[in-house]
Each structure stands twice: as C-alpha cells, then as structure tokens.
Design a protein around this motif. Structure first.
Motif, PDB file in Angstrom:
ATOM      1  N   ILE A  46     -17.520 -12.745   6.143  1.00 16.52           N
ATOM      2  CA  ILE A  46     -17.121 -11.750   7.131  1.00 16.52           C
ATOM      3  C   ILE A  46     -17.989 -11.925   8.374  1.00 16.52           C
ATOM      4  N   ASN A  47     -17.351 -12.178   9.499  1.00 20.03           N
ATOM      5  CA  ASN A  47     -18.078 -12.404  10.749  1.00 20.03           C
ATOM      6  C   ASN A  47     -18.879 -11.185  11.173  1.00 20.03           C
ATOM      7  N   ILE A  48     -19.866 -11.407  12.021  1.00 19.23           N
ATOM      8  CA  ILE A  48     -20.695 -10.332  12.567  1.00 19.23           C
ATOM      9  C   ILE A  48     -19.775  -9.298  13.212  1.00 19.23           C
TER      10      ILE A  48
ATOM     11  N   HIS B 114     -10.768   1.287   0.347  1.00 18.45           N
ATOM     12  CA  HIS B 114     -12.114   0.752   0.572  1.00 18.45           C
ATOM     13  C   HIS B 114     -12.141  -0.238   1.737  1.00 18.45           C
ATOM     14  N   ASN B 115     -13.322  -0.356   2.307  1.00 12.22           N
ATOM     15  CA  ASN B 115     -13.575  -1.338   3.349  1.00 12.22           C
ATOM     16  C   ASN B 115     -15.061  -1.674   3.305  1.00 12.22           C
ATOM     17  N   VAL B 116     -15.385  -2.923   3.616  1.00 10.52           N
ATOM     18  CA  VAL B 116     -16.772  -3.359   3.757  1.00 10.52           C
ATOM     19  C   VAL B 116     -16.905  -3.925   5.158  1.00 10.52           C
ATOM     20  N   ILE B 117     -17.874  -3.398   5.901  1.00 15.01           N
ATOM     21  CA  ILE B 117     -18.080  -3.754   7.297  1.00 15.01           C
ATOM     22  C   ILE B 117     -19.403  -4.498   7.421  1.00 15.01           C
ATOM     23  N   ASN B 118     -19.392  -5.619   8.138  1.00 12.65           N
ATOM     24  CA  ASN B 118     -20.617  -6.371   8.379  1.00 12.65           C
ATOM     25  C   ASN B 118     -21.402  -5.683   9.485  1.00 12.65           C
ATOM     26  N   THR B 119     -22.572  -5.143   9.159  1.00 16.73           N
ATOM     27  CA  THR B 119     -23.420  -4.471  10.144  1.00 16.73           C
ATOM     28  C   THR B 119     -24.643  -5.310  10.495  1.00 16.73           C
ATOM     29  N   GLY B 120     -24.723  -6.514   9.960  1.00 19.86           N
ATOM     30  CA  GLY B 120     -25.884  -7.366  10.183  1.00 19.86           C
ATOM     31  C   GLY B 120     -25.718  -8.309  11.360  1.00 19.86           C
ATOM     32  N   ASP B 121     -26.665  -9.233  11.477  1.00 21.68           N
ATOM     33  CA  ASP B 121     -26.662 -10.186  12.581  1.00 21.68           C
ATOM     34  C   ASP B 121     -26.361 -11.613  12.120  1.00 21.68           C
ATOM     35  N   GLU B 122     -25.711 -11.716  10.956  1.00 14.58           N
ATOM     36  CA  GLU B 122     -25.266 -13.006  10.415  1.00 14.58           C
ATOM     37  C   GLU B 122     -24.002 -12.756   9.601  1.00 14.58           C
ATOM     38  N   PRO B 123     -23.226 -13.798   9.312  1.00  8.16           N
ATOM     39  CA  PRO B 123     -22.031 -13.583   8.481  1.00  8.16           C
ATOM     40  C   PRO B 123     -22.392 -12.923   7.147  1.00  8.16           C
TER      41      PRO B 123
ATOM     42  N   ASP C 274     -25.167 -12.343   0.545  1.00  7.88           N
ATOM     43  CA  ASP C 274     -26.101 -12.512   1.656  1.00  7.88           C
ATOM     44  C   ASP C 274     -25.614 -11.674   2.826  1.00  7.88           C
ATOM     45  N   GLY C 275     -26.541 -10.976   3.473  1.00  6.09           N
ATOM     46  CA  GLY C 275     -26.202 -10.182   4.644  1.00  6.09           C
ATOM     47  C   GLY C 275     -26.318  -8.687   4.391  1.00  6.09           C
ATOM     48  N   GLU C 276     -25.870  -7.916   5.384  1.00 13.54           N
ATOM     49  CA  GLU C 276     -25.943  -6.451   5.338  1.00 13.54           C
ATOM     50  C   GLU C 276     -24.603  -5.855   5.730  1.00 13.54           C
ATOM     51  N   GLY C 277     -24.300  -4.703   5.141  1.00 16.79           N
ATOM     52  CA  GLY C 277     -23.043  -4.075   5.487  1.00 16.79           C
ATOM     53  C   GLY C 277     -23.005  -2.606   5.165  1.00 16.79           C
ATOM     54  N   LEU C 278     -21.833  -2.057   5.361  1.00  9.87           N
ATOM     55  CA  LEU C 278     -21.549  -0.659   5.051  1.00  9.87           C
ATOM     56  C   LEU C 278     -20.257  -0.644   4.250  1.00  9.87           C
ATOM     57  N   VAL C 279     -20.279   0.012   3.079  1.00 12.24           N
ATOM     58  CA  VAL C 279     -19.057   0.168   2.295  1.00 12.24           C
ATOM     59  C   VAL C 279     -18.582   1.604   2.474  1.00 12.24           C
ATOM     60  N   ARG C 280     -17.274   1.742   2.675  1.00  9.95           N
ATOM     61  CA  ARG C 280     -16.637   3.049   2.789  1.00  9.95           C
ATOM     62  C   ARG C 280     -15.510   3.094   1.775  1.00  9.95           C
ATOM     63  N   MET C 281     -15.450   4.183   0.970  1.00 12.35           N
ATOM     64  CA  MET C 281     -14.406   4.338  -0.050  1.00 12.35           C
ATOM     65  C   MET C 281     -13.945   5.784  -0.119  1.00 12.35           C
ATOM     66  N   GLY C 282     -12.718   5.945  -0.612  1.00 12.05           N
ATOM     67  CA  GLY C 282     -12.195   7.284  -0.795  1.00 12.05           C
ATOM     68  C   GLY C 282     -10.815   7.274  -1.427  1.00 12.05           C
ATOM     69  N   ASN C 283     -10.276   8.476  -1.627  1.00 13.63           N
ATOM     70  CA  ASN C 283      -8.991   8.639  -2.297  1.00 13.63           C
ATOM     71  C   ASN C 283      -7.792   8.436  -1.386  1.00 13.63           C
TER      72      ASN C 283
ATOM     73  N   GLU D  62     -22.524 -18.633  -0.097  1.00 15.62           N
ATOM     74  CA  GLU D  62     -23.256 -18.921   1.132  1.00 15.62           C
ATOM     75  C   GLU D  62     -22.692 -20.112   1.891  1.00 15.62           C
ATOM     76  N   ILE D  63     -22.084 -21.079   1.213  1.00 20.75           N
ATOM     77  CA  ILE D  63     -21.524 -22.227   1.933  1.00 20.75           C
ATOM     78  C   ILE D  63     -20.057 -22.020   2.312  1.00 20.75           C
ATOM     79  N   ASN D  64     -19.438 -20.966   1.783  1.00 18.70           N
ATOM     80  CA  ASN D  64     -18.049 -20.671   2.144  1.00 18.70           C
ATOM     81  C   ASN D  64     -18.009 -20.080   3.552  1.00 18.70           C
ATOM     82  N   ASN D  65     -17.209 -20.675   4.428  1.00 25.76           N
ATOM     83  CA  ASN D  65     -17.057 -20.156   5.788  1.00 25.76           C
ATOM     84  C   ASN D  65     -15.665 -19.600   6.048  1.00 25.76           C
ATOM     85  N   ASP D  66     -14.813 -19.608   5.034  1.00 28.24           N
ATOM     86  CA  ASP D  66     -13.472 -19.047   5.179  1.00 28.24           C
ATOM     87  C   ASP D  66     -13.505 -17.548   4.910  1.00 28.24           C
ATOM     88  N   PHE D  67     -12.582 -16.818   5.536  1.00 26.44           N
ATOM     89  CA  PHE D  67     -12.494 -15.380   5.305  1.00 26.44           C
ATOM     90  C   PHE D  67     -12.327 -15.096   3.809  1.00 26.44           C
ATOM     91  N   ARG D  68     -11.423 -15.828   3.163  1.00 32.85           N
ATOM     92  CA  ARG D  68     -11.227 -15.655   1.717  1.00 32.85           C
ATOM     93  C   ARG D  68     -10.884 -16.999   1.087  1.00 32.85           C
TER      94      ARG D  68
END
Length: 134
Positions: free
Chosen positions: A47-49, A103-112, A69-78, A25-31
C-alpha cells in the motif's frame, strides 16, 4: 520462491514453507495471490504512502491481516457509515476481520505498507495479481 527471485506464482494448493515477512517486503504489487487452496488463501499487498486497501466487506469470508512492515490505521465496523473500531497498527500486528465486517487499512507511515492477508475461504481467483488498486 528462490532467494532473490521476485516472481511469485500462486503456489497453491501444493505445500510450501515461506517467510511471509520476506516475501511481503519484496512484493511491490497492490495485491498478489501467493497461495490458494480449497478453504484458505494467502495474499500479499503493498500500500503506497497515504494509500489504503479500500473500504470493503466480505459477507462470507473471515480475514486475518498481518502488518509485515510499516505503519497504519485500521478502521472497522458493522456498516460503511459506522467504522467505530479504530486502532493504530505497525509491524508484526495482526488484524482479525470477521465475515460481514466493513474494514479499511490506511497507510499512515512514510514508506509502503507491506501486508500479508489470509482469507478463509479464498476470496480471489487463483494467481490474481493487481499491480495497482484500480
């Protein structure tokens, strides 16, 4: 990491006890690589909004992604063109990504979106910090 201290060196391979939710929660860097051992690595992501981790595949690395913390969508496949596995994710959910899975995780929420991730074996160089996805 001391309470209130925002600097996060790579603590590996020494033993540590850490609250992953708190440090994520206190990390503000991408990675930020938090801990690197011989066979396992822990990273933190912010991950930014509207942003995402970026479509990727690790041929020889299993991964556990935890939504701290937050909300997202995960997409995975072969393949990068077949991401047929899709799920909404939010705080406290864990995503298991087998080696070789796109795979990818997308931020769908209104906060990081705050994420901790475990790679086995390590994926990034000791002490890696990426302030942005670029």
């Amino acid at each position: 990491m001391l309470k209130g201290d925002r600097s996060m060196p790579d603590y590996g391979p020494t033993p540590i006890v850490v609250n992953l939710e708190d440090v994520a929660e206190i990390n503000n860097d991408f990675r930020t690589v938090l801990w690197t051992g011989n066979y396992l690595q822990i990273t933190l992501m912010s991950i930014n909004i509207g942003g995402d981790i970026g479509l990727e595949m690790h041929p020889n690395v299993d991964q556990l992604i935890r939504i701290e913390d937050g909300e997202g969508l995960v997409r995975m496949g072969n393949s990068r063109d077949d991401l047929s596995f899709q799920r909404r994710v939010d705080s406290d959910d864990a995503i298991v990504v087998p080696a070789g899975t796109w795979h990818n995780v997308i931020n769908t929420g209104d906060e990081p979106l705050k994420i901790s991730s475990v790679y086995a074996p390590p994926r990034y160089s000791f002490g890696t910090v990426q302030t942005t996805r670029a």
